[in-house]
Design an enzyme around this catalytic site. Structure first.
Site, mmCIF file in Angstrom:
data_model
loop_
_atom_site.group_PDB
_atom_site.id
_atom_site.type_symbol
_atom_site.label_atom_id
_atom_site.label_comp_id
_atom_site.label_asym_id
_atom_site.label_seq_id
_atom_site.Cartn_x
_atom_site.Cartn_y
_atom_site.Cartn_z
ATOM 1 N N ASP A 139 0.828 -1.216 0.000
ATOM 2 C CA ASP A 139 0.000 0.000 0.000
ATOM 3 C C ASP A 139 0.860 1.263 0.000
ATOM 4 O OD1 ASP A 139 0.994 -0.161 2.605
ATOM 5 O OD2 ASP A 139 -0.939 0.130 3.600
ATOM 6 N N TYR A 163 12.041 2.730 -1.477
ATOM 7 C CA TYR A 163 11.354 1.425 -1.508
ATOM 8 C C TYR A 163 10.024 1.538 -2.236
ATOM 9 C CZ TYR A 163 8.221 -2.290 0.147
ATOM 10 O OH TYR A 163 7.293 -3.305 0.208
ATOM 11 N N LYS A 167 8.668 -0.123 -5.801
ATOM 12 C CA LYS A 167 7.495 -1.003 -5.898
ATOM 13 C C LYS A 167 6.457 -0.394 -6.846
ATOM 14 C CE LYS A 167 6.714 -4.400 -4.013
ATOM 15 N NZ LYS A 167 7.039 -5.819 -4.301
HETATM 16 P P1 NAD Z 1 11.424 -10.076 2.888
HETATM 17 O O1 NAD Z 1 12.458 -9.007 2.793
HETATM 18 O O2 NAD Z 1 11.172 -10.749 4.188
HETATM 19 O O3 NAD Z 1 11.744 -11.252 1.846
HETATM 20 C C1 NAD Z 1 12.155 -10.986 0.539
HETATM 21 C C2 NAD Z 1 12.658 -12.292 -0.058
HETATM 22 O O4 NAD Z 1 13.087 -12.009 -1.411
HETATM 23 C C3 NAD Z 1 13.868 -12.880 0.678
HETATM 24 O O5 NAD Z 1 13.693 -14.261 0.848
HETATM 25 C C4 NAD Z 1 15.032 -12.579 -0.246
HETATM 26 O O6 NAD Z 1 16.088 -13.535 -0.154
HETATM 27 C C5 NAD Z 1 14.368 -12.614 -1.613
HETATM 28 N N1 NAD Z 1 15.112 -11.800 -2.610
HETATM 29 C C6 NAD Z 1 15.546 -10.521 -2.454
HETATM 30 N N2 NAD Z 1 16.214 -10.133 -3.562
HETATM 31 C C7 NAD Z 1 16.162 -11.173 -4.441
HETATM 32 C C8 NAD Z 1 16.645 -11.374 -5.746
HETATM 33 N N3 NAD Z 1 17.342 -10.414 -6.392
HETATM 34 N N4 NAD Z 1 16.398 -12.549 -6.368
HETATM 35 C C9 NAD Z 1 15.704 -13.543 -5.727
HETATM 36 N N5 NAD Z 1 15.242 -13.412 -4.476
HETATM 37 C C10 NAD Z 1 15.454 -12.222 -3.838
HETATM 38 O O7 NAD Z 1 10.087 -9.404 2.315
HETATM 39 P P2 NAD Z 1 8.573 -9.650 2.739
HETATM 40 O O8 NAD Z 1 8.259 -8.748 3.856
HETATM 41 O O9 NAD Z 1 8.329 -11.094 2.846
HETATM 42 O O10 NAD Z 1 7.832 -9.083 1.451
HETATM 43 C C11 NAD Z 1 7.525 -9.932 0.356
HETATM 44 C C12 NAD Z 1 6.814 -9.101 -0.712
HETATM 45 O O11 NAD Z 1 5.622 -8.535 -0.163
HETATM 46 C C13 NAD Z 1 7.644 -7.935 -1.225
HETATM 47 O O12 NAD Z 1 7.422 -7.813 -2.605
HETATM 48 C C14 NAD Z 1 7.084 -6.736 -0.481
HETATM 49 O O13 NAD Z 1 7.227 -5.551 -1.243
HETATM 50 C C15 NAD Z 1 5.626 -7.133 -0.336
HETATM 51 N N6 NAD Z 1 4.922 -6.571 0.829
HETATM 52 C C16 NAD Z 1 5.470 -6.645 2.080
HETATM 53 C C17 NAD Z 1 4.747 -6.155 3.160
HETATM 54 C C18 NAD Z 1 5.278 -6.259 4.573
HETATM 55 O O14 NAD Z 1 4.659 -5.724 5.505
HETATM 56 N N7 NAD Z 1 6.367 -6.952 4.814
HETATM 57 C C19 NAD Z 1 3.497 -5.558 2.975
HETATM 58 C C20 NAD Z 1 2.978 -5.495 1.665
HETATM 59 C C21 NAD Z 1 3.699 -6.003 0.608
#
Ligand code: NAD
Ligand code: TYD
Length: 357
Positions: A139, A163, A167
Site C-alpha cells: 500500500d 522502496y 514497488k
Molecule cells: P522479505 O524481505 O522478508 O523477503 C524478501 C525475499 O526475497 C527474501 O527471501 C530474499 O532472499 C528474496 N530476494 C531478495 N532479492 C532477491 C533477488 N534479487 N532474487 C531472488 N530473491 C530475492 O520481504 P517480505 O516482507 O516477505 O515481502 C515480500 C513481498 O511482499 C515484497 O514484494 C514486499 O514488497 C511485499 N509486501 C510486504 C509487506 C510487509 O509488511 N512486509 C506488505 C505489503 C507487501
C-alpha cells in the site's frame, strides 16, 4: 500445474509457499530465492521434504538465468514476492531496490511473456487452469494519508521512499505488460504485515527481540505515525483467493482495517511481554526511547479492502491483540531462529541504523 513463487524464503513468501504446498498437493511449487540477508530456509523446514516442493537458489536480476529457468520449467503461473522490502535500507542504498524490485520484476515479466505466448492456450489452460503472473505489492505506493481517508484501488500513486518508488515502478511495469502484450496479470497491494518469521529489522520483530534482551525500543519521531497491521497468514490466505479467483488485469487492496499509532503498538507489545516474561507491569515500557525520525517518514497508511471482501469473500481471521500474542509466543518458542538471524551481519546493520541515531 507448475507454480513459481519468488522470494519464498522471506517473511511473507514462506507463509505463501507453506499454504500452497500443503493445500494444493497436485501443484508443484518452485521457490526461487536468492537467500539475501532476509531469505532463510529455516522458515520452511516443515515442508522442505514434501514431494510437491522444490527450492531453487537464484537471482531475479540475472536475466540469462531467469530466461533459462523459465524455458526449462515452463511454469504455468508465477507469484512474485521477491524484493528488497525495508524502507530504512532503501534510504541507505536505493540502487539495490532498483535492481531487484524494478529490473528483477521486468526480467520475470519478459521470461513469463516468452513462455506464455508460445504455450497459450496450453493444455492446462484448456483444462481450466489459467496462466497468471501475480505481482505482490504494497500500500506504500499510494503515498501517505493525513488524519482521514483510506487508500482504495483507484487512489493515485504517490510514493515517497526509494522502496515505495521501486514497488510503484514494478506495479506500473506489470500493468504495462498486461495492456501492451495482453499478459494475464493481477496485482495486490497490502498493508503492513506482522507474524512469525519476520526479520527483526522491522518495527514489531525488532522490538520483540529488544524487549527479550532488555534493550532500548527505538521509536522514530514521536511515535505518532499510523500503520494498518495484518497478520501474515491472513495475507497469504488473501493471496490464495486472489490467485485462484481474481479477474485478470485487476488490482486488490488487502488490509485488516486495523490502524495503530506506533507508540500504541509498542505499548501493547510491552504489556503482552511483561506478562509472558514474568516481569512486573510497566517494566518493558521503560525501554521505549524516542529517536531521530526517519527521513520522509509517511504519516499514515490505511487501506480499504472492501473490494476484496465483497468480490472474493476474504476477511481477516485474527484480531490484532490475538495475532500479536501468537507472534510473541512464536518468537519466544523459536529462540534459535532469532539468535541465528541477529548474529553476524545483523549486528553491523543495527549499529549503523541505531547506535549514533
Ligand atoms: P522479505 O524481505 O522478508 O523477503 C524478501 C525475499 O526475497 C527474501 O527471501 C530474499 O532472499 C528474496 N530476494 C531478495 N532479492 C532477491 C533477488 N534479487 N532474487 C531472488 N530473491 C530475492 O520481504 P517480505 O516482507 O516477505 O515481502 C515480500 C513481498 O511482499 C515484497 O514484494 C514486499 O514488497 C511485499 N509486501 C510486504 C509487506 C510487509 O509488511 N512486509 C506488505 C505489503 C507487501
Ligand atoms: P517498518 O516496520 O519498517 O515498516 P514500514 O516502514 O514499511 O511501514 O516500520 C513501521 C513503522 O514503525 C514506521 O512508521 C516506522 C516505525 N519504526 C520505528 O519507529 N522504529 C524502528 O526501529 C523501525 C524499524 C520502524
Amino acid at each position: 500445474m507448475k507454480v513459481l513463487i519468488t522470494g519464498g524464503a522471506g517473511f511473507i513468501g514462506s507463509h505463501v509457499v507453506r499454504l500452497f504446498v500443503n493445500k494444493y498437493p497436485n501443484y508443484t511449487i518452485y521457490n526461487l530465492d536468492k537467500l539475501t540477508y532476509a531469505g532463510n530456509l529455516a522458515n520452511l523446514t516443515d515442508i522442505e521434504n514434501k514431494p510437491n516442493y522444490k527450492f531453487i537458489k537464484g537471482d531475479i536480476v540475472d536475466a540469462d538465468f531467469i530466461n533459462e529457468l523459465f524455458a526449462e520449467h515452463q511454469f504455468n503461473a508465477v507469484v512474485h514476492l521477491a524484493a528488497e522490502s525495508h524502507v530504512d535500507r532503501s534510504i541507505t542504498n536505493p540502487l539495490e531496490f532498483v535492481f531487484t524490485n524494478v529490473i528483477g520484476t521486468v526480467n520475470l515479466l519478459n521470461a513469463y511473456k516468452s513462455i506464455w505466448s508460445v504455450s497459450s492456450p496450453s493444455p492446462l489452460e484448456r483444462a481450466g487452469v489459467r496462466p497468471l503472473f501475480y505481482h505482490v505489492s504494497t500500500d506504500e505506493v499510494y503515498g501517505a494519508l493525513g488524519d482521514t481517508g483510506m487508500f482504495t484501488e483507484t487512489t493515485s500513486y504517490d510514493p515517497h521512499s526509494p522502496y515505495s518508488a521501486s514497488k510503484a515502478s514494478s506495479d506500473h511495469f506489470v500493468r504495462a505488460y498486461h495492456d501492451t502484450y495482453g499478459l494475464p496479470v493481477v496485482i495486490s497491494n497490502c498493508s503492513n504485515n506482522y507474524g512469525p518469521n519476520h526479520f527483526p529489522e522491522k518495527l514489531i520483530p525488532l522490538c520483540i527481540s529488544n524487549i527479550k534482551n532488555n534493550k532500548p525500543l527505538p521509536i522514530y519521531g514521536k511515535g505518532e505515525n499510523v500503520r494498518d497491521w495484518l497478520y501474515v497468514v491472513d495475507h497469504a490466505r488473501a493471496i490464495d483467493v486472489i490467485f485462484h479467483t481474481a479477474k485478470l488485469g485487476s488490482t486488490y487492496n488487502i488490509g485488516g482495517h486495523n490502524e495503530w499509532t506506533n507508540i500504541d503498538v509498542i505499548r501493547l507489545l510491552c504489556k503482552i511481554m511483561d506478562k509472558k516474561l514474568g516481569r512486573a507491569e510497566g517494566t518493558n515500557e521503560k525501554l521505549i526511547t524516542f529517536v531521530k525520525d526517519r527521513a520522509g517518514h509517511d504519516l499514515r497508511y490505511a487501506i480499504d479492502s472492501t473490494k476484496l471482501q465483497n468480490d472474493l469473500g476474504w476477511k481477516p481471521s485474527l484480531q490484532f491483540e490475538e495475532g500479536l500474542d501468537k507472534t510473541v509466543d512464536w518468537y519466544l518458542a523459536n529462540e534459535e531462529w532469532l539468535t541465528n538471524v541477529t548474529s553476524g551481519a545483523y549486528q553491523k546493520y543495527y549499529e549503523s541504523q541505531y547506535v549514533k541515531r
